[in-house]
Design a protein around this motif. Sequence first.
Motif, PDB file in Angstrom:
ATOM      1  N   ALA A 146       0.835  -1.200   0.000  1.00 55.03           N
ATOM      2  CA  ALA A 146       0.000   0.000   0.000  1.00 55.03           C
ATOM      3  C   ALA A 146       0.873   1.255   0.000  1.00 55.03           C
ATOM      4  CB  ALA A 146      -0.935  -0.002   1.203  1.00 55.03           C
ATOM      5  N   ALA A 147       1.926   1.245   0.823  1.00 53.66           N
ATOM      6  CA  ALA A 147       2.819   2.407   0.890  1.00 53.66           C
ATOM      7  C   ALA A 147       3.567   2.597  -0.423  1.00 53.66           C
ATOM      8  CB  ALA A 147       3.809   2.244   2.052  1.00 53.66           C
ATOM      9  N   GLU A 148       4.044   1.512  -1.010  1.00 60.33           N
ATOM     10  CA  GLU A 148       4.776   1.615  -2.276  1.00 60.33           C
ATOM     11  C   GLU A 148       3.867   2.043  -3.421  1.00 60.33           C
ATOM     12  OE1 GLU A 148       7.965   1.748  -2.465  1.00 60.33           O
ATOM     13  OE2 GLU A 148       8.167   1.205  -0.357  1.00 60.33           O
ATOM     14  N   ASP A 149       2.633   1.556  -3.427  1.00 58.10           N
ATOM     15  CA  ASP A 149       1.673   1.984  -4.448  1.00 58.10           C
ATOM     16  C   ASP A 149       1.399   3.479  -4.332  1.00 58.10           C
ATOM     17  OD1 ASP A 149       1.530  -0.593  -5.382  1.00 58.10           O
ATOM     18  OD2 ASP A 149      -0.484  -0.995  -4.600  1.00 58.10           O
ATOM     19  N   TYR A 150       1.251   3.953  -3.091  1.00 58.01           N
ATOM     20  CA  TYR A 150       1.003   5.372  -2.879  1.00 58.01           C
ATOM     21  C   TYR A 150       2.229   6.178  -3.298  1.00 58.01           C
ATOM     22  CZ  TYR A 150      -0.946   9.581  -0.831  1.00 58.01           C
ATOM     23  OH  TYR A 150      -1.441  10.838  -0.661  1.00 58.01           O
TER      24      TYR A 150
END
Length: 196
Positions: free
Chosen positions: A77-81
């Motif tokens: 989720a953090a990397e996608d954001y």
Amino acid sequence: MAGVGVRSEQGRVDGRRAKGERRRREIIEATLRVIEREGVSAVTHRVVAREAGVPTTATTYYFAGLHDLLVAALTTAAEDYAAQVNELASTTRLTRENDVEVLAGLLAEATGPRRERTIAEYELHLLAARRPTLRPAARRWVEVMAEICRALPLSEVAFRALVAAVDGLLVQALVADTPPTAEDFRPVLEYLIRPE
């Protein structure tokens, strides 16, 4: 990236490895959907497997424990954001003229169309407070917010206050009956960025 294989040391495409990476990603995405819909407490290997359309043995093959699955979900989720922010940065240069507008748009997106994903990310963050091994992944999200705000001409204290305020604005917006619009966020951001 369908159809793209992972290259082995000899330069050949390793189809099994590529398929494994796709399956792993599908399981992580299914985990995030379960969290979005039902919360962290609903995550089990069986529920995630059903969501991903794979046998339960597949989830336990890639993630031995639920903790491993949650770490992967939060990291993803953090990397996608981060990827979304980097894409925005490459198409929209944050300047003194558009900084409030860009940030307001990001907040409105996070609490409107991305609302369920943002709620899932915050649930995972709160879980990181109790589970230290989740903390590095949780801090990645904070780093992403910091990367956005670093482009602004702010002192270190003002910068830290802005990042904390954005976090607070997001939490408040997520519990609001009606998601705020970019217009709703603008006056607060204007004050935080240019308090004169």
